[in-house]
Design a protein around this motif. Sequence first.
Motif, PDB file in Angstrom:
ATOM      1  N   LYS A 165       5.458 -15.868  23.096  1.00 47.48           N
ATOM      2  CA  LYS A 165       4.415 -15.758  22.138  1.00 47.48           C
ATOM      3  C   LYS A 165       3.768 -17.185  21.931  1.00 47.48           C
ATOM      4  CE  LYS A 165       6.653 -12.546  18.969  1.00 47.48           C
ATOM      5  NZ  LYS A 165       7.063 -12.017  17.673  1.00 47.48           N
ATOM      6  N   THR A 166       4.376 -18.249  22.307  1.00 48.72           N
ATOM      7  CA  THR A 166       3.508 -19.458  22.386  1.00 48.72           C
ATOM      8  C   THR A 166       3.304 -20.066  23.685  1.00 48.72           C
ATOM      9  OG1 THR A 166       5.785 -20.488  22.054  1.00 48.72           O
ATOM     10  CG2 THR A 166       4.524 -19.866  20.192  1.00 48.72           C
ATOM     11  N   ARG A 167       2.728 -21.136  23.904  1.00 49.85           N
ATOM     12  CA  ARG A 167       2.388 -21.922  25.207  1.00 49.85           C
ATOM     13  C   ARG A 167       3.873 -22.260  25.661  1.00 49.85           C
ATOM     14  NH1 ARG A 167      -2.818 -23.703  22.619  1.00 49.85           N
ATOM     15  NH2 ARG A 167      -4.285 -22.663  24.109  1.00 49.85           N
ATOM     16  N   LEU A 168       4.561 -22.740  24.765  1.00 48.51           N
ATOM     17  CA  LEU A 168       6.046 -23.220  25.248  1.00 48.51           C
ATOM     18  C   LEU A 168       6.753 -22.158  25.931  1.00 48.51           C
ATOM     19  CD1 LEU A 168       7.044 -25.764  22.496  1.00 48.51           C
ATOM     20  CD2 LEU A 168       6.295 -26.413  24.596  1.00 48.51           C
ATOM     21  N   ASP A 169       6.758 -20.958  25.449  1.00 48.84           N
ATOM     22  CA  ASP A 169       7.251 -19.830  25.947  1.00 48.84           C
ATOM     23  C   ASP A 169       6.811 -19.498  27.436  1.00 48.84           C
ATOM     24  OD1 ASP A 169       8.583 -19.925  23.560  1.00 48.84           O
ATOM     25  OD2 ASP A 169       7.559 -18.140  22.842  1.00 48.84           O
ATOM     26  N   GLU A 210       3.677 -11.466  41.853  1.00 44.27           N
ATOM     27  CA  GLU A 210       3.588 -10.113  41.118  1.00 44.27           C
ATOM     28  C   GLU A 210       4.263 -10.655  39.772  1.00 44.27           C
ATOM     29  OE1 GLU A 210       4.186  -6.389  39.622  1.00 44.27           O
ATOM     30  OE2 GLU A 210       3.046  -7.075  41.252  1.00 44.27           O
ATOM     31  N   MET A 211       5.175 -11.800  39.773  1.00 50.24           N
ATOM     32  CA  MET A 211       5.507 -12.250  38.466  1.00 50.24           C
ATOM     33  C   MET A 211       4.700 -12.788  37.486  1.00 50.24           C
ATOM     34  SD  MET A 211       9.724 -13.410  39.310  1.00 50.24           S
ATOM     35  CE  MET A 211       9.045 -14.447  40.775  1.00 50.24           C
ATOM     36  N   PHE A 212       3.526 -13.804  38.386  1.00 44.15           N
ATOM     37  CA  PHE A 212       2.585 -14.337  37.669  1.00 44.15           C
ATOM     38  C   PHE A 212       1.849 -13.289  37.091  1.00 44.15           C
ATOM     39  CE2 PHE A 212       2.923 -18.381  40.320  1.00 44.15           C
ATOM     40  CZ  PHE A 212       3.540 -18.981  39.334  1.00 44.15           C
ATOM     41  N   ARG A 213       1.439 -12.022  37.685  1.00 38.89           N
ATOM     42  CA  ARG A 213       0.504 -10.983  37.373  1.00 38.89           C
ATOM     43  C   ARG A 213       1.366 -10.642  35.948  1.00 38.89           C
ATOM     44  NH1 ARG A 213       0.267  -5.932  37.120  1.00 38.89           N
ATOM     45  NH2 ARG A 213       2.342  -5.586  38.225  1.00 38.89           N
ATOM     46  N   VAL A 214       2.383 -10.500  36.084  1.00 40.79           N
ATOM     47  CA  VAL A 214       3.134  -9.666  34.703  1.00 40.79           C
ATOM     48  C   VAL A 214       3.342 -10.691  33.665  1.00 40.79           C
ATOM     49  CG1 VAL A 214       5.492  -8.922  33.782  1.00 40.79           C
ATOM     50  CG2 VAL A 214       4.723  -8.263  36.191  1.00 40.79           C
ATOM     51  N   ILE A 215       3.252 -12.175  33.651  1.00 38.98           N
ATOM     52  CA  ILE A 215       3.196 -13.093  32.752  1.00 38.98           C
ATOM     53  C   ILE A 215       1.861 -13.122  32.315  1.00 38.98           C
ATOM     54  CG2 ILE A 215       3.406 -15.653  32.384  1.00 38.98           C
ATOM     55  CD1 ILE A 215       5.831 -15.752  34.373  1.00 38.98           C
ATOM     56  N   ASP A 216       0.753 -12.902  33.136  1.00 36.58           N
ATOM     57  CA  ASP A 216      -0.537 -13.060  32.728  1.00 36.58           C
ATOM     58  C   ASP A 216      -0.809 -11.937  31.793  1.00 36.58           C
ATOM     59  OD1 ASP A 216      -1.110 -15.561  33.819  1.00 36.58           O
ATOM     60  OD2 ASP A 216      -1.959 -14.600  35.693  1.00 36.58           O
ATOM     61  N   GLN A 217      -0.549 -10.784  32.292  1.00 37.37           N
ATOM     62  CA  GLN A 217      -0.538  -9.463  31.346  1.00 37.37           C
ATOM     63  C   GLN A 217       0.190  -9.810  29.862  1.00 37.37           C
ATOM     64  OE1 GLN A 217       1.137  -5.973  33.163  1.00 37.37           O
ATOM     65  NE2 GLN A 217      -0.636  -5.903  34.502  1.00 37.37           N
ATOM     66  N   LYS A 218       1.183 -10.337  29.667  1.00 39.57           N
ATOM     67  CA  LYS A 218       1.712 -10.669  28.442  1.00 39.57           C
ATOM     68  C   LYS A 218       1.050 -11.818  27.942  1.00 39.57           C
ATOM     69  CE  LYS A 218       6.672  -9.585  29.320  1.00 39.57           C
ATOM     70  NZ  LYS A 218       6.717  -8.655  28.282  1.00 39.57           N
ATOM     71  N   ARG A 219       0.455 -12.635  28.464  1.00 39.89           N
ATOM     72  CA  ARG A 219      -0.226 -13.522  27.872  1.00 39.89           C
ATOM     73  C   ARG A 219      -1.718 -13.186  27.149  1.00 39.89           C
ATOM     74  NH1 ARG A 219      -4.001 -17.606  30.293  1.00 39.89           N
ATOM     75  NH2 ARG A 219      -4.248 -19.349  28.909  1.00 39.89           N
ATOM     76  N   ILE A 412       5.608 -27.742  33.410  1.00 40.28           N
ATOM     77  CA  ILE A 412       6.722 -28.693  33.105  1.00 40.28           C
ATOM     78  C   ILE A 412       7.266 -27.797  31.761  1.00 40.28           C
ATOM     79  CG2 ILE A 412       7.507 -30.616  32.043  1.00 40.28           C
ATOM     80  CD1 ILE A 412       5.240 -32.080  33.349  1.00 40.28           C
ATOM     81  N   ASN A 413       8.650 -27.650  31.824  1.00 38.42           N
ATOM     82  CA  ASN A 413       9.156 -26.890  30.627  1.00 38.42           C
ATOM     83  C   ASN A 413       9.536 -28.006  29.587  1.00 38.42           C
ATOM     84  OD1 ASN A 413      10.441 -25.119  28.635  1.00 38.42           O
ATOM     85  ND2 ASN A 413      12.146 -24.974  29.887  1.00 38.42           N
ATOM     86  N   TYR A 414       8.721 -28.049  28.427  1.00 39.30           N
ATOM     87  CA  TYR A 414       9.032 -29.052  27.305  1.00 39.30           C
ATOM     88  C   TYR A 414       9.834 -28.790  26.292  1.00 39.30           C
ATOM     89  CZ  TYR A 414       4.861 -31.679  29.251  1.00 39.30           C
ATOM     90  OH  TYR A 414       3.960 -32.270  30.180  1.00 39.30           O
ATOM     91  N   ASP A 415      10.444 -27.550  26.284  1.00 39.22           N
ATOM     92  CA  ASP A 415      11.298 -27.315  25.304  1.00 39.22           C
ATOM     93  C   ASP A 415      12.624 -27.975  25.190  1.00 39.22           C
ATOM     94  OD1 ASP A 415      11.761 -24.778  23.233  1.00 39.22           O
ATOM     95  OD2 ASP A 415      13.736 -24.951  24.476  1.00 39.22           O
ATOM     96  N   PRO A 416      13.136 -28.290  26.006  1.00 33.72           N
ATOM     97  CA  PRO A 416      14.445 -29.472  25.895  1.00 33.72           C
ATOM     98  C   PRO A 416      14.015 -30.735  25.430  1.00 33.72           C
ATOM     99  CG  PRO A 416      13.768 -29.040  28.438  1.00 33.72           C
ATOM    100  CD  PRO A 416      13.114 -27.974  27.709  1.00 33.72           C
ATOM    101  N   TYR A 417      12.758 -31.004  25.901  1.00 40.89           N
ATOM    102  CA  TYR A 417      12.467 -32.631  25.368  1.00 40.89           C
ATOM    103  C   TYR A 417      11.942 -32.379  23.687  1.00 40.89           C
ATOM    104  CZ  TYR A 417      12.226 -32.979  30.322  1.00 40.89           C
ATOM    105  OH  TYR A 417      12.571 -33.207  31.630  1.00 40.89           O
TER     106      TYR A 417
END
Length: 559
Positions: A165-169, A210-219, A412-417
Amino acid sequence: MVCCRLLKVEDRRIRKPYLGGWRHKLTKIEYLNAESQTGPLRMPAKETCSKKVQYISWTDVFTQTPCHHPTQMWRPDCFISSEKDKLITSQPYETYEEMMARLDYDGKARIIQRNYRIYKLLKHIREFARQYRELVANCVQYEAEKILMYRKRHQQEILRRIDPKTRLDFDMLYDLVEKWRQDRLKCAEQRFFRPGRCSENYAILDKTVEMFRVIDQKRQTVQKHYRNRKRVKFITLNCKPVTWNGYKNILLNMDTMRNQKARELKMIYDCLTKYKISRGERMEILTMLKKSLETHNCVAAFDLIRLLDQELTYLAREMKGMSLDYFRQRIVLQYLNFLRSSHSCCCVNNDVDFCKNVDDEKLREPIEPMTKMCRSCKKLLPNHRFTIHGRMRNLSICIGCTWLSERNIAHINYDPYIFLLNYVRTEERARESPSAIAFSMQKHDMYHLVNNIWHGHSIVSGNRDLFLLRIVRYDMNKEWSPWNCILLTDEEAEVHRRIKDLPLVYSKPLIERILLSHQLAKNQFKRLRQFEKEFREEFHKIEDKAVYKPAIKVNDYLF
């Protein structure tokens, strides 16, 4: 013996008759002759009185105590003793030292002391055994809670990957795809020769796209939901009552006419956005909305009535196989446009006082007082929409442009930081530290501090699992800062907090490495040090409570 009885005393005083007498010439004292041969006169009974008198009663009593004695016989060699008599015979003389040795007081005292020490030792053993059992139980419970916390955190990450739901996700998903791609490329390089690697690289590229396309659809779905929520934000803000802190810090809410009207309009909007309802219910909603618009004569109301008539016509004719979703979205957008301009239109009743008080009818979102233009997208945006970090000089690029520029490079996955930064802020808030450095740092600063200064691993054990790492104070008596911190695992951080003298535990080369990292952090975050001097203790004055805001004027709205 003292006795207390009721006695009656008879007053026997008598009046003696005057029988003559004489008087002294000098002193004038009269001397009378008393009656000697007459008895006392009888006094009347009414002049008698009675009262309790204590007196002592003496009694002479003679007694004789029994005495046990032997029977006397007429013969001198015959003597019959009593059963209670004691036969005493002479013993040899015993000195004081012999008597103390026989009684043995020191030996008996040693026995008492030995038994008491055994009792005290057993008591301490039982107490320490109880404390040990409690400590073991607490340790087991602590480990179970830690495992449960880690498991819950993993579950939350999995849910965020499933429903971002968010940019971090989305950054987390892009980072996950990038890690998968790197692992597959490394595996293909180890398993296949050049022709096989080319074929495997093509399959990996196809799967990655294909994975990028699915992620963009969710976005895009999330963006659409966000845009719809942003359109109704001006109604949602007006639905909330006016809130402020009154007497004795009591939270007060005031529901105005504007709030009530905004809730009614929000209810109509929710009914219009419900597409999965029956045809009769839809026609009833549209008819009710059309009747409420008959009192308006503005252009926005006429356009909305025209669209409502068209949909009512389509629904009345029951046209099958025709999708009305796009047409219904037009109705929703036109309804929001009507709400934005309905406060300035005059009804057909020609009410003169209708347009005088516009503040009671307007529904607008207040503008942001602090704005700045993004040099990339050339948009005038509020300050909280810009990317900030501890090494910046001014606000220049907004968050959206920064995120788009980062898409061209590895995500970069900023979630742990962010988790490490929140952990530091929570600890500093619990210690009531007046420093503002931990609250001024952002996720980019924590990423730079962990990876470029501490090289992404624990300084003691070398553990690289960001899920287990914690960044805590180096000197526990000083405030947290990039030049007073150390990167350790969770268990190492617990031990580090209890160390009183650091040079006694850490080796000299390790301390030199830590101090070198601190000096590097001072050079990298020198602007953050200047900022902290200006805003020291300001973050602790911010209170999480509702603040009264005055009524919004027409000039405060963004038209």
